[in-house]
Motif scaffolding. Structure first.
Motif, PDB file in Angstrom:
ATOM      1  N   PHE A 110     -13.211 -58.033  66.455  1.00 37.31           N
ATOM      2  CA  PHE A 110     -14.174 -58.552  65.481  1.00 37.31           C
ATOM      3  C   PHE A 110     -15.605 -58.317  65.969  1.00 37.31           C
ATOM      4  O   PHE A 110     -16.462 -57.840  65.221  1.00 37.31           O
ATOM      5  CB  PHE A 110     -13.912 -60.049  65.289  1.00 37.31           C
ATOM      6  N   THR A 111     -15.859 -58.622  67.253  1.00 31.47           N
ATOM      7  CA  THR A 111     -17.223 -58.505  67.773  1.00 31.47           C
ATOM      8  C   THR A 111     -17.657 -57.043  67.819  1.00 31.47           C
ATOM      9  O   THR A 111     -18.736 -56.687  67.332  1.00 31.47           O
ATOM     10  CB  THR A 111     -17.302 -59.133  69.181  1.00 31.47           C
ATOM     11  N   LEU A 112     -16.801 -56.186  68.403  1.00 29.15           N
ATOM     12  CA  LEU A 112     -17.190 -54.783  68.529  1.00 29.15           C
ATOM     13  C   LEU A 112     -17.389 -54.153  67.153  1.00 29.15           C
ATOM     14  O   LEU A 112     -18.406 -53.497  66.889  1.00 29.15           O
ATOM     15  CB  LEU A 112     -16.128 -54.006  69.332  1.00 29.15           C
ATOM     16  N   ALA A 113     -16.424 -54.383  66.258  1.00 29.24           N
ATOM     17  CA  ALA A 113     -16.508 -53.755  64.934  1.00 29.24           C
ATOM     18  C   ALA A 113     -17.715 -54.281  64.165  1.00 29.24           C
ATOM     19  O   ALA A 113     -18.460 -53.498  63.555  1.00 29.24           O
ATOM     20  CB  ALA A 113     -15.223 -54.023  64.149  1.00 29.24           C
ATOM     21  N   SER A 114     -17.927 -55.600  64.221  1.00 30.89           N
ATOM     22  CA  SER A 114     -19.042 -56.188  63.468  1.00 30.89           C
ATOM     23  C   SER A 114     -20.377 -55.659  63.983  1.00 30.89           C
ATOM     24  O   SER A 114     -21.220 -55.204  63.220  1.00 30.89           O
ATOM     25  CB  SER A 114     -19.065 -57.707  63.605  1.00 30.89           C
ATOM     26  N   VAL A 115     -20.559 -55.720  65.326  1.00 33.39           N
ATOM     27  CA  VAL A 115     -21.849 -55.330  65.889  1.00 33.39           C
ATOM     28  C   VAL A 115     -22.112 -53.848  65.614  1.00 33.39           C
ATOM     29  O   VAL A 115     -23.212 -53.468  65.191  1.00 33.39           O
ATOM     30  CB  VAL A 115     -21.904 -55.649  67.404  1.00 33.39           C
ATOM     31  N   ALA A 116     -21.088 -53.013  65.796  1.00 28.47           N
ATOM     32  CA  ALA A 116     -21.275 -51.582  65.579  1.00 28.47           C
ATOM     33  C   ALA A 116     -21.660 -51.304  64.123  1.00 28.47           C
ATOM     34  O   ALA A 116     -22.643 -50.603  63.847  1.00 28.47           O
ATOM     35  CB  ALA A 116     -20.002 -50.823  65.953  1.00 28.47           C
ATOM     36  N   ALA A 117     -20.911 -51.886  63.195  1.00 27.79           N
ATOM     37  CA  ALA A 117     -21.173 -51.597  61.781  1.00 27.79           C
ATOM     38  C   ALA A 117     -22.523 -52.166  61.342  1.00 27.79           C
ATOM     39  O   ALA A 117     -23.307 -51.487  60.665  1.00 27.79           O
ATOM     40  CB  ALA A 117     -20.056 -52.180  60.920  1.00 27.79           C
ATOM     41  N   GLN A 118     -22.826 -53.406  61.775  1.00 32.91           N
ATOM     42  CA  GLN A 118     -24.115 -54.008  61.415  1.00 32.91           C
ATOM     43  C   GLN A 118     -25.261 -53.167  61.944  1.00 32.91           C
ATOM     44  O   GLN A 118     -26.254 -52.949  61.264  1.00 32.91           O
ATOM     45  CB  GLN A 118     -24.249 -55.394  62.052  1.00 32.91           C
ATOM     46  N   PHE A 119     -25.090 -52.677  63.181  1.00 32.33           N
ATOM     47  CA  PHE A 119     -26.171 -51.938  63.814  1.00 32.33           C
ATOM     48  C   PHE A 119     -26.410 -50.603  63.118  1.00 32.33           C
ATOM     49  O   PHE A 119     -27.540 -50.268  62.760  1.00 32.33           O
ATOM     50  CB  PHE A 119     -25.837 -51.723  65.296  1.00 32.33           C
ATOM     51  N   VAL A 120     -25.320 -49.873  62.880  1.00 33.31           N
ATOM     52  CA  VAL A 120     -25.462 -48.536  62.272  1.00 33.31           C
ATOM     53  C   VAL A 120     -26.041 -48.656  60.859  1.00 33.31           C
ATOM     54  O   VAL A 120     -27.034 -47.994  60.514  1.00 33.31           O
ATOM     55  CB  VAL A 120     -24.104 -47.798  62.255  1.00 33.31           C
ATOM     56  N   ILE A 121     -25.455 -49.560  60.065  1.00 29.93           N
ATOM     57  CA  ILE A 121     -25.941 -49.706  58.686  1.00 29.93           C
ATOM     58  C   ILE A 121     -27.367 -50.280  58.689  1.00 29.93           C
ATOM     59  O   ILE A 121     -28.241 -49.834  57.938  1.00 29.93           O
ATOM     60  CB  ILE A 121     -24.988 -50.591  57.848  1.00 29.93           C
ATOM     61  N   GLY A 122     -27.588 -51.261  59.565  1.00 35.73           N
ATOM     62  CA  GLY A 122     -28.914 -51.882  59.650  1.00 35.73           C
ATOM     63  C   GLY A 122     -29.974 -50.869  60.052  1.00 35.73           C
ATOM     64  O   GLY A 122     -31.077 -50.846  59.493  1.00 35.73           O
ATOM     65  N   PHE A 123     -29.641 -49.990  61.000  1.00 34.11           N
ATOM     66  CA  PHE A 123     -30.590 -48.969  61.466  1.00 34.11           C
ATOM     67  C   PHE A 123     -30.900 -47.994  60.330  1.00 34.11           C
ATOM     68  O   PHE A 123     -32.068 -47.643  60.075  1.00 34.11           O
ATOM     69  CB  PHE A 123     -30.010 -48.216  62.673  1.00 34.11           C
ATOM     70  N   ALA A 124     -29.841 -47.585  59.631  1.00 35.10           N
ATOM     71  CA  ALA A 124     -30.043 -46.662  58.513  1.00 35.10           C
ATOM     72  C   ALA A 124     -30.979 -47.286  57.480  1.00 35.10           C
ATOM     73  O   ALA A 124     -31.904 -46.632  56.971  1.00 35.10           O
ATOM     74  CB  ALA A 124     -28.707 -46.298  57.886  1.00 35.10           C
ATOM     75  N   ILE A 196     -12.610 -60.526  57.367  1.00 31.00           N
ATOM     76  CA  ILE A 196     -13.604 -61.351  58.079  1.00 31.00           C
ATOM     77  C   ILE A 196     -14.700 -60.454  58.646  1.00 31.00           C
ATOM     78  O   ILE A 196     -15.890 -60.787  58.586  1.00 31.00           O
ATOM     79  CB  ILE A 196     -12.908 -62.167  59.191  1.00 31.00           C
ATOM     80  N   VAL A 197     -14.291 -59.283  59.184  1.00 30.05           N
ATOM     81  CA  VAL A 197     -15.282 -58.341  59.728  1.00 30.05           C
ATOM     82  C   VAL A 197     -16.241 -57.900  58.619  1.00 30.05           C
ATOM     83  O   VAL A 197     -17.468 -57.945  58.781  1.00 30.05           O
ATOM     84  CB  VAL A 197     -14.586 -57.112  60.361  1.00 30.05           C
ATOM     85  N   VAL A 198     -15.685 -57.502  57.465  1.00 31.47           N
ATOM     86  CA  VAL A 198     -16.522 -57.022  56.360  1.00 31.47           C
ATOM     87  C   VAL A 198     -17.529 -58.100  55.944  1.00 31.47           C
ATOM     88  O   VAL A 198     -18.721 -57.842  55.787  1.00 31.47           O
ATOM     89  CB  VAL A 198     -15.640 -56.605  55.155  1.00 31.47           C
ATOM     90  N   THR A 199     -17.046 -59.330  55.822  1.00 28.77           N
ATOM     91  CA  THR A 199     -17.920 -60.436  55.424  1.00 28.77           C
ATOM     92  C   THR A 199     -19.043 -60.631  56.429  1.00 28.77           C
ATOM     93  O   THR A 199     -20.215 -60.774  56.078  1.00 28.77           O
ATOM     94  CB  THR A 199     -17.099 -61.744  55.324  1.00 28.77           C
ATOM     95  N   ASN A 200     -18.673 -60.603  57.712  1.00 22.48           N
ATOM     96  CA  ASN A 200     -19.671 -60.826  58.753  1.00 22.48           C
ATOM     97  C   ASN A 200     -20.676 -59.680  58.817  1.00 22.48           C
ATOM     98  O   ASN A 200     -21.868 -59.909  59.036  1.00 22.48           O
ATOM     99  CB  ASN A 200     -18.960 -61.002  60.096  1.00 22.48           C
ATOM    100  N   VAL A 201     -20.201 -58.452  58.594  1.00 24.44           N
ATOM    101  CA  VAL A 201     -21.105 -57.296  58.603  1.00 24.44           C
ATOM    102  C   VAL A 201     -22.133 -57.466  57.492  1.00 24.44           C
ATOM    103  O   VAL A 201     -23.337 -57.309  57.696  1.00 24.44           O
ATOM    104  CB  VAL A 201     -20.314 -55.983  58.433  1.00 24.44           C
ATOM    105  N   TRP A 202     -21.655 -57.828  56.316  1.00 20.90           N
ATOM    106  CA  TRP A 202     -22.560 -58.015  55.173  1.00 20.90           C
ATOM    107  C   TRP A 202     -23.638 -59.044  55.508  1.00 20.90           C
ATOM    108  O   TRP A 202     -24.813 -58.857  55.238  1.00 20.90           O
ATOM    109  CB  TRP A 202     -21.758 -58.477  53.954  1.00 20.90           C
ATOM    110  N   ALA A 203     -23.195 -60.148  56.148  1.00 21.83           N
ATOM    111  CA  ALA A 203     -24.152 -61.212  56.450  1.00 21.83           C
ATOM    112  C   ALA A 203     -25.125 -60.803  57.558  1.00 21.83           C
ATOM    113  O   ALA A 203     -26.239 -61.304  57.611  1.00 21.83           O
ATOM    114  CB  ALA A 203     -23.402 -62.481  56.850  1.00 21.83           C
ATOM    115  N   GLY A 204     -24.697 -59.884  58.446  1.00 20.88           N
ATOM    116  CA  GLY A 204     -25.512 -59.578  59.624  1.00 20.88           C
ATOM    117  C   GLY A 204     -26.426 -58.377  59.488  1.00 20.88           C
ATOM    118  O   GLY A 204     -27.320 -58.179  60.313  1.00 20.88           O
ATOM    119  N   ILE A 205     -26.217 -57.538  58.456  1.00 18.04           N
ATOM    120  CA  ILE A 205     -27.028 -56.322  58.307  1.00 18.04           C
ATOM    121  C   ILE A 205     -28.534 -56.632  58.255  1.00 18.04           C
ATOM    122  O   ILE A 205     -29.314 -55.995  58.962  1.00 18.04           O
ATOM    123  CB  ILE A 205     -26.577 -55.505  57.061  1.00 18.04           C
ATOM    124  N   PRO A 206     -28.989 -57.589  57.453  1.00 20.38           N
ATOM    125  CA  PRO A 206     -30.427 -57.824  57.333  1.00 20.38           C
ATOM    126  C   PRO A 206     -31.095 -58.127  58.676  1.00 20.38           C
ATOM    127  O   PRO A 206     -32.177 -57.639  58.945  1.00 20.38           O
ATOM    128  CB  PRO A 206     -30.519 -59.061  56.425  1.00 20.38           C
TER     129      PRO A 206
END
Lengths: 332, 453
Positions: A110-124, A196-206
């Motif tokens: 959960f942590t690795l997937a969330s942080v990676a996805a949030q970071f990549v999408i957030g950076f983009a 849960i990962v998808v939900t957390n990624v959505w919340a963490g991107i901003p």
């Protein structure tokens, strides 16, 4: 300003404060106690509020947490305020429990997937928002919406989206002909973790996007121009100039991302409550379930302390990495 | 036992609170002076507290006694009749008993786990309430830990003779009565008349096979068929599974008995077959009744506490209730007792006595009390009166006549919550197909066995 001048300035400022404090000694203590005691008193007076705060709200709860994890702290102990000492039994019991192992694995994924996805999408998104175009300022503001929304609300919305029965995700997938029978997003263990990962990624991107956006604004345009004059492609400018310049910001974003994600709790509780059959428990929700559903505070705090060790390890890694960063700079 | 220390801790706390109260009086005395000189009136706002104590002290030996009460009905509001009822009752009691002031703390914490943690921490600091409401399965743990006063040591309780003996049994621990069950409840099947008519169902199902066929008929498109709670947790999956298993001859003490496996296989089959949605495993009791209220479910297993809301808030929904179907025609439905019970925590003689008097007053009008909290009275002779004589209550009342306490047969009733959770996890595992019903219940049996010794 060079490092030396900064230090000098700071030294002067600190000296200034001390001088000003010692310039009126009679206000604090009788004159016979003298200037040395006066300074010491001032130091203590300034330290006390933060020491009291840390002591009351960090050190004492942590101490209790560690003590309870070595006690058989069930219903009776809760009512009495203390339980019998059982050594490492709680840790042993928890590490022999299949659910704990599953919770640890889930937490890592959960942590690795969330942080990676949030970071990549957030950076983009940060790179995109860094351009000036009509409505870019407005977009920068509304992008914060998912971040300011309480996670319980986010969790509730996504539980409606991922509901196996009449959920939005299944309706859409079915409507466009991608699936023929409903997917059990929250009713199968692995898919529940994914949801849960998808939900957390959505919340963490901003959070990622905004921090990285502010980092991007500190990248000097001259350097990017110079690189482009030297014939660097946009991708090369990004990877060779922008990313290295942003290293400190990236480190902070990733570090905070890991710490925030490790302790995510609300989303799991609202979306799946750790189920089905404890398959989507994270360490945070499992610690809570043990402590407050099963009333086993001993085993609950044991799980929480394992999580604490994880967080501390991340902190150590961060300190080590940021040291490397400083030496690297000094060499340049 | 560390518990023995509680009265001492309480004593210390009392000393501390007397000191702080004295300090408050000094402060409020000052305020009164200001209030009088500025506004010229002394019977408003916080200042007169001292005045009231003094004034009443003349007629009340020892001053006005403050009794704290704790329940989890939450804050009073238009949609919270239980909390309104509590507030009104305690308010009236304080008015008619000038020497007692009842302070309701039911607005502080709601929800099972948070409530229990809160109560237990109060006990550990000696600040437990004087009158305490508990969900009935939690009572034995409190009694076993010696936190409550056996009620009959405080005086006679004539009402006990009128209460259903099965309800009295669930508040009795080691032969002593530790709480009063004033209202009770249980679960049955709510059905949507329009959806049944639409699908050509003319007679209500009585057996599992009839029910499975009817549920299947009503589950199509966005219609859900049969909805229930399949999520482990207090008052969730196990409580909803109990009537299916118990009516088939199973008991909580033998989770892996063939009768229990048959019941779990039946419910799992409904989910597999699409007659019940897969989401049941994520659902507490709240979502199923919401789906039913929205007109999406033809059948919903839920409790009688929903009746007042269904009647008042959903006038367009046409619905009825029938007893839980049994595997074979003619089997007796055995359903679990729900409902909260009222106990007197150990504090000190004066407060315990006063709390007992308050509890006695609550038990004098069980009918009104049960209506306030959307339950049915534990006194069966009252069931003939309105609203209990309405047809929608009859299936529930029939089940309650053969009701069973969830602690029945458990040698250490304090272990019931843990056993409930083990069986709940087995239900979840079977419903999602992680384990077969037999294997899941066997796993539960091995976890439950040590708790039954």
């Amino acid at each position: 300003m060079t490092a030396t001048t900064t230090q000098q300035a700071l030294g002067e400022r600190a000296g200034g404060v001390a001088e000003r404090l010692s310039a009126r000694p009679r206000r604090f203590l009788p004159p016979r106690l003298g200037r040395r005691y006066e300074r010491r008193f001032a130091l203590v007076a300034f330290l006390v509020p933060s020491l009291v705060y840390v002591g009351l709200f960090v050190a004492y709860p942590l101490y209790r947490d560690i003590v309870i994890s070595f006690q058989n702290y069930g219903f009776s102990a809760l009512a009495a305020g203390h339980g019998p000492f059982v050594g490492l039994a709680n840790y042993r019991q928890m590490l022999n429990d299949g659910t704990t192992i599953r919770a640890i694995a889930n937490t890592v994924v959960f942590t690795l997937a969330s942080v990676a996805a949030q970071f990549v999408i957030g950076f983009a998104m940060a790179v995109y928002l860094n351009r000036q175009f009509a409505g870019s300022a407005f977009l920068r503001r509304i992008i914060l919406v998912p971040w300011v929304m309480p996670l319980v609300v986010t969790g509730t919305i996504f539980s409606l989206i991922f509901a196996s029965t009449n959920g939005l995700a299944n309706e859409v997938l079915h409507g466009i002909g991608l699936v023929h029978k409903p997917i059990g997003w929250l009713t199968s263990g692995d898919l529940a973790v994914l949801s849960i990962v998808v939900t957390n990624v959505w919340a963490g991107i901003p959070f990622n996007a905004i921090l990285l956006f502010s980092g991007l604004q500190d990248v000097p345009p001259e350097q990017l121009e110079a690189a482009s004059v030297d014939g660097a492609s946009p991708w090369q400018r990004f990877t060779r100039v922008t990313v290295p310049m942003m290293r400190p910001v990236i480190m902070i974003v990733l570090m905070l991302g890991v710490v925030y994600t490790l302790k995510v709790f609300d989303i799991v509780i609202v979306l799946t409550n750790g189920g089905p059959a404890n398959e989507s428990q994270l360490m945070s929700s499992w610690a809570y379930t043990q402590a407050f559903s099963d009333f086993q505070l001993g085993t609950g705090t044991a799980v929480a302390n394992i999580l604490l060790v994880f967080s501390l390890l991340c902190g150590v890694v961060y300190v080590l990495l940021s040291r490397g960063d400083n030496t690297g700079r000094a060499r340049r | 036992m560390p518990i023995d220390k509680i009265p001492a801790a309480h004593g210390k706390r009392r000393a501390a609170s007397i000191l702080s109260a004295a300090a408050m009086l000094v402060v409020s005395g000052g305020l009164t002076t200001v209030g009088v000189s500025v506004a010229g009136q002394g019977v408003a706002s916080g200042a007169p507290v001292g005045t009231v104590v003094k004034a009443a002290g003349a007629s009340c030996p020892g001053g006005v006694l403050k009794l704290t009460e704790e329940d989890y009905y939450g804050a009073p509001s238009k949609t919270n009749p239980s909390a309104n009822g509590m507030k009104a009752f305690f308010g009236n009691y304080s008015k008619t008993h000038p020497c007692v002031q009842v302070v309701r703390q039911g607005e502080v914490v709601t929800g099972d786990a948070a409530y229990l943690t809160h109560i237990l921490s109060q006990f550990s600091s000696g600040s437990q309430p004087d009158l305490l409401m508990l969900d009935n399965p939690q009572l034995p743990q409190f009694a076993a830990d010696n936190l409550l006063v056996p009620l009959q040591s405080l005086g006679a309780l004539p009402v006990v003779k009128k209460i259903n003996p099965a309800n009295v049994e669930e508040t009795t621990y080691n032969g002593k009565l530790y709480a009063l069950p004033l209202d009770t409840n249980t679960i049955a099947i709510f059905y949507n008349k329009a959806l049944l008519a639409e699908n050509g169902i003319k007679t209500l199902p009585k057996t599992w096979s009839q029910f499975a066929a009817d549920a299947k008929k009503t589950a199509h498109g966005s219609d859900l068929g049969f909805v229930f709670s399949g999520q482990a947790g207090p008052g969730q999956a196990t409580w909803q599974f109990d009537p299916w298993a118990w009516s088939n001859g199973a008991s909580t003490t033998r989770p892996d008995s063939p009768a229990a496996v048959q019941a779990l296989s039946f419910l799992t089959g409904l989910v597999k077959d699409g007659a019940a949605p897969k989401s049941v495993v994520n659902w507490t009791q709240t979502q199923p009744i919401q789906e039913f209220e929205a007109g999406k479910a033809a059948f919903c297993e839920n409790g009688l506490w929903n009746i007042p809301t269904l009647e008042s808030a959903y006038p367009k929904l046409k619905w009825g209730v029938f007893e839980i179907p049994t595997r074979l025609a003619g089997q007796t439905v055995i359903a679990p007792f729900g409902g909260e019970v009222w106990s007197v925590p150990k504090t000190n003689a004066k407060e315990e006595k006063a709390a007992f008097q308050l509890l006695k007053a609550m038990s004098q009008n069980i009918n009104a009390f049960a209506r306030d909290v959307a339950g049915v009275p534990t006194e069966p002779s009252l069931w003939k009166a309105s609203p209990w004589n309405e047809s929608v209550y009859q299936p529930f009342l029939a089940e309650l006549q053969h009701g069973r306490s969830r602690q029945a047969g458990i040698t250490k009733p304090a272990n019931e919550p843990a056993i409930d959770l083990d069986i709940g996890n087995a239900i979840e595992a079977a419903l999602v197909g992680k384990q077969s019903p037999a294997a899941a219940l066997q796993a539960a049996q091995s976890q439950v066995a040590p708790l039954l010794k």
